[in-house]
Design a protein around this motif. Structure first.
Motif, PDB file in Angstrom:
ATOM      1  N   TRP A  57       0.791  -1.141   0.121  1.00  0.00           N
ATOM      2  CA  TRP A  57       0.026   0.106   0.081  1.00  0.00           C
ATOM      3  C   TRP A  57       0.836   1.400   0.090  1.00  0.00           C
ATOM      4  CZ3 TRP A  57      -5.098  -0.366  -0.515  1.00  0.00           C
ATOM      5  CH2 TRP A  57      -5.803  -1.647  -0.268  1.00  0.00           C
ATOM      6  N   SER A  58       0.388   2.180  -0.644  1.00  0.00           N
ATOM      7  CA  SER A  58       1.123   3.570  -0.734  1.00  0.00           C
ATOM      8  C   SER A  58       0.118   4.966  -0.970  1.00  0.00           C
ATOM      9  CB  SER A  58       2.255   3.660  -1.934  1.00  0.00           C
ATOM     10  OG  SER A  58       1.760   3.542  -3.247  1.00  0.00           O
ATOM     11  N   THR A  59       0.536   5.819  -0.500  1.00  0.00           N
ATOM     12  CA  THR A  59      -0.452   7.206  -0.632  1.00  0.00           C
ATOM     13  C   THR A  59       0.180   8.060  -1.728  1.00  0.00           C
ATOM     14  OG1 THR A  59      -1.493   8.852   0.365  1.00  0.00           O
ATOM     15  CG2 THR A  59       0.694   8.200   1.356  1.00  0.00           C
ATOM     16  N   ALA A  60      -0.486   8.764  -2.437  1.00  0.00           N
ATOM     17  CA  ALA A  60       0.019   9.684  -3.240  1.00  0.00           C
ATOM     18  C   ALA A  60       0.383  11.009  -2.653  1.00  0.00           C
ATOM     19  CB  ALA A  60      -1.003  10.079  -4.520  1.00  0.00           C
ATOM     20  N   ASP A  61      -0.175  11.226  -1.462  1.00  0.00           N
ATOM     21  CA  ASP A  61       0.092  12.733  -0.852  1.00  0.00           C
ATOM     22  C   ASP A  61      -0.127  12.284   0.664  1.00  0.00           C
ATOM     23  OD1 ASP A  61       0.347  14.950   0.215  1.00  0.00           O
ATOM     24  OD2 ASP A  61      -0.833  16.118  -1.290  1.00  0.00           O
ATOM     25  N   THR A  81      -6.791  12.533  -2.148  1.00  0.00           N
ATOM     26  CA  THR A  81      -5.420  11.677  -2.629  1.00  0.00           C
ATOM     27  C   THR A  81      -5.866  10.592  -3.081  1.00  0.00           C
ATOM     28  OG1 THR A  81      -3.230  11.179  -1.971  1.00  0.00           O
ATOM     29  CG2 THR A  81      -5.067  10.674  -0.204  1.00  0.00           C
ATOM     30  N   THR A  82      -4.621   9.716  -3.777  1.00  0.00           N
ATOM     31  CA  THR A  82      -4.797   8.325  -4.130  1.00  0.00           C
ATOM     32  C   THR A  82      -4.445   7.653  -3.369  1.00  0.00           C
ATOM     33  OG1 THR A  82      -5.190   9.416  -6.701  1.00  0.00           O
ATOM     34  CG2 THR A  82      -4.705   6.912  -6.284  1.00  0.00           C
ATOM     35  N   ILE A  83      -4.881   6.278  -3.106  1.00  0.00           N
ATOM     36  CA  ILE A  83      -4.247   5.434  -2.268  1.00  0.00           C
ATOM     37  C   ILE A  83      -4.115   4.160  -3.382  1.00  0.00           C
ATOM     38  CG2 ILE A  83      -4.455   3.817  -0.495  1.00  0.00           C
ATOM     39  CD1 ILE A  83      -4.339   6.809   0.353  1.00  0.00           C
ATOM     40  N   ASN A  84      -2.882   3.738  -3.501  1.00  0.00           N
ATOM     41  CA  ASN A  84      -2.492   2.690  -4.447  1.00  0.00           C
ATOM     42  C   ASN A  84      -2.190   1.437  -3.741  1.00  0.00           C
ATOM     43  OD1 ASN A  84      -2.270   4.429  -6.881  1.00  0.00           O
ATOM     44  ND2 ASN A  84      -0.700   5.395  -5.854  1.00  0.00           N
ATOM     45  N   TYR A  85      -2.224   0.243  -4.540  1.00  0.00           N
ATOM     46  CA  TYR A  85      -2.032  -1.160  -4.039  1.00  0.00           C
ATOM     47  C   TYR A  85      -1.314  -1.804  -5.192  1.00  0.00           C
ATOM     48  CZ  TYR A  85      -2.341  -5.750  -2.227  1.00  0.00           C
ATOM     49  OH  TYR A  85      -2.024  -6.932  -1.552  1.00  0.00           O
ATOM     50  N   SER A  86       0.131  -1.865  -5.048  1.00  0.00           N
ATOM     51  CA  SER A  86       0.955  -2.496  -6.148  1.00  0.00           C
ATOM     52  C   SER A  86       1.329  -3.766  -5.681  1.00  0.00           C
ATOM     53  CB  SER A  86       2.277  -1.672  -6.239  1.00  0.00           C
ATOM     54  OG  SER A  86       1.913  -0.303  -6.514  1.00  0.00           O
ATOM     55  N   ALA A  97      -3.577  -1.019  -8.313  1.00  0.00           N
ATOM     56  CA  ALA A  97      -4.910  -0.657  -8.337  1.00  0.00           C
ATOM     57  C   ALA A  97      -4.893   0.479  -7.340  1.00  0.00           C
ATOM     58  CB  ALA A  97      -5.896  -1.870  -7.685  1.00  0.00           C
ATOM     59  N   SER A  98      -6.114   1.371  -7.670  1.00  0.00           N
ATOM     60  CA  SER A  98      -6.031   2.780  -6.796  1.00  0.00           C
ATOM     61  C   SER A  98      -7.500   2.999  -6.602  1.00  0.00           C
ATOM     62  CB  SER A  98      -5.453   3.606  -7.746  1.00  0.00           C
ATOM     63  OG  SER A  98      -6.352   3.941  -8.883  1.00  0.00           O
ATOM     64  N   GLU A  99      -7.528   3.785  -5.307  1.00  0.00           N
ATOM     65  CA  GLU A  99      -8.777   4.203  -4.913  1.00  0.00           C
ATOM     66  C   GLU A  99      -8.731   5.733  -4.726  1.00  0.00           C
ATOM     67  OE1 GLU A  99     -12.363   4.365  -4.597  1.00  0.00           O
ATOM     68  OE2 GLU A  99     -11.932   2.280  -4.414  1.00  0.00           O
ATOM     69  N   THR A 100      -9.454   6.574  -4.869  1.00  0.00           N
ATOM     70  CA  THR A 100      -9.606   8.066  -4.643  1.00  0.00           C
ATOM     71  C   THR A 100     -10.085   8.300  -3.403  1.00  0.00           C
ATOM     72  OG1 THR A 100      -9.458   8.753  -7.002  1.00  0.00           O
ATOM     73  CG2 THR A 100     -10.041  10.332  -5.104  1.00  0.00           C
ATOM     74  N   ILE A 101      -9.472   8.839  -2.418  1.00  0.00           N
ATOM     75  CA  ILE A 101      -9.876   9.084  -0.670  1.00  0.00           C
ATOM     76  C   ILE A 101     -10.054  10.461  -0.545  1.00  0.00           C
ATOM     77  CG2 ILE A 101      -9.583   8.840   1.429  1.00  0.00           C
ATOM     78  CD1 ILE A 101     -10.396   6.205   0.303  1.00  0.00           C
ATOM     79  N   THR A 102     -11.277  11.047  -0.223  1.00  0.00           N
ATOM     80  CA  THR A 102     -11.457  12.317  -0.006  1.00  0.00           C
ATOM     81  C   THR A 102     -11.384  12.439   1.707  1.00  0.00           C
ATOM     82  OG1 THR A 102     -12.932  12.463  -1.819  1.00  0.00           O
ATOM     83  CG2 THR A 102     -13.209  14.448   0.007  1.00  0.00           C
ATOM     84  N   VAL A 103     -10.794  13.486   1.998  1.00  0.00           N
ATOM     85  CA  VAL A 103     -10.504  13.856   3.534  1.00  0.00           C
ATOM     86  C   VAL A 103     -11.533  15.081   3.825  1.00  0.00           C
ATOM     87  CG1 VAL A 103      -8.859  14.190   5.533  1.00  0.00           C
ATOM     88  CG2 VAL A 103      -8.343  12.518   3.526  1.00  0.00           C
ATOM     89  N   GLY A 104     -12.376  14.983   4.655  1.00  0.00           N
ATOM     90  CA  GLY A 104     -13.295  15.993   5.166  1.00  0.00           C
ATOM     91  C   GLY A 104     -12.900  16.775   6.444  1.00  0.00           C
ATOM     92  N   PRO A 105     -13.338  17.742   6.881  1.00  0.00           N
ATOM     93  CA  PRO A 105     -12.651  18.260   8.036  1.00  0.00           C
ATOM     94  C   PRO A 105     -13.102  17.433   9.278  1.00  0.00           C
ATOM     95  CG  PRO A 105     -14.923  19.519   6.996  1.00  0.00           C
ATOM     96  CD  PRO A 105     -14.273  18.564   6.195  1.00  0.00           C
TER      97      PRO A 105
END
Length: 343
Positions: A57-61, A81-86, A97-105
């Protein structure tokens, strides 16, 4: 598979060719990422799972969200940001594979009050959660959504475990902790030769044939012969309740037969409760309309005598708790309930 790649150079004298053997390896499967939620509050977590094991697992940011080796994503600050699984195979080929994750307040810390309470029979408890601008609420009972319960308060007469989902439109959290239980119900039992008893409560008032028994203010009384007995009790929290009718047949003394009845018909509805001006008694068609209604104070005094009017004016009564008794045409008490008179 494998193949040769050729490179040819030509001039007036002819041509020359060189070659290299190239092997193409297959890509591994990166599988599919599954996310219960694709949004998370800053400071909160969401679990990602993968259909293929052995990947990384890794994160783009990492300034927006981090991810652990097991796929637990933690929101850091507002953003996307995008979370990747390689996955890399033995040939050194990698697929992702990737999944876009939105972080809210971050959502505010919230609690439900009261944390626990006893519901008095016929009365409601209001639960409340810390109100915050810009969030929505959804109440649940025993984990099931309560339709229409979307305010920062919820009033109920039902027992169970209550929680509320708080959402800011991007992320949500569940606040738990409210447990509502019912006040204990008095049950009358017969003690030979001639006593009636109920459980342990704070106060007692016994009735026979709808009339308060003078001095009948303890857990155990001596019955005075055939009749319909009931007891009104209150517990340490101030909740009051009325037992089912207990019918004694035969004369006073050894050999009395006690029969616990359940003729407090739940299909007879008494409303509103509390009441300020008029009390209504709704009787189903299965019960004769020729009933008699009596209202007593909690010390057993009759404050409104026998009436067949199902819309009863109570505006002249002092504020407090009263006992309502409904009798059928034979004079048998078929319903007891309490209501609160308020202005």
């Amino acid at each position: 598979g494998s193949t040769y790649i050729y490179y040819t150079v030509s001039n007036a004298c002819g041509s020359v060719r060189d070659s290299a053997l190239v092997t193409v390896h297959g890509l591994p499967s990166a599988g599919t990422i599954t996310a219960l939620f694709t949004s998370v509050c800053a400071g909160s977590e969401v679990n990602l799972t993968e259909s293929v094991t052995g990947g990384t697992w890794s994160t783009a940011d990492a300034s927006i969200a981090t991810v652990t080796a097991t796929g637990v994503v933690t929101g850091i600050t507002v953003g996307t940001t995008t979370i990747n699984y390689s996955v890399t195979n033995t040939s050194g080929c990698t697929a992702s594979a990737s999944e876009t994750i939105t972080v809210g307040p971050a959502l505010p810390t919230a609690t439900i009050t009261p944390n626990s309470a006893t519901i008095c029979h016929g009365h409601a408890v209001t639960l409340s959660v810390t109100a915050t601008a810009g969030v929505t609420y959804q109440w649940l009972r025993n984990g099931t959504v309560i339709t229409g319960a979307t305010g920062d308060t919820y009033t109920t007469t039902g027992t169970g475990n209550y929680s509320v989902i708080i959402s800011n439109g991007i992320c949500s959290q569940t606040v738990t902790g409210a447990t509502l239980s019912a006040a204990p119900t008095p049950i009358i039992t017969f003690i030979a030769p001639n006593e009636l008893e109920t459980g342990s409560f704070a106060t007692y008032q016994w009735f026979k044939n709808g009339v308060a028994i003078s001095g009948g203010n303890s857990r155990i009384i001596t019955e005075s012969g055939a009749g319909h007995y009931l007891v009104v009790v209150s517990d340490a929290t101030g909740c009051t309740d009325t037992s089912a009718i207990y019918t004694v047949t035969g004369g006073t003394g050894t050999g009395n037969v006690g029969v616990s009845t359940t003729n407090n018909d739940d299909n007879i509805i008494i409303y509103p409760n509390p009441a300020s001006s008029e009390l209504h008694v709704e009787v189903p068609q299965s019960i004769t309309t020729a009933i008699s209604i009596r209202i007593l104070s909690m010390d057993g005094r009759v404050v409104i005598g026998d009436t067949e009017n199902k819309d009863i004016n109570v505006s002249h009564l002092a504020n407090g708790v009263y006992l309502v008794q409904v009798y059928d045409t034979t004079g048998l008490l078929i319903k007891t309930a309490k209501f609160t008179k308020t202005e």
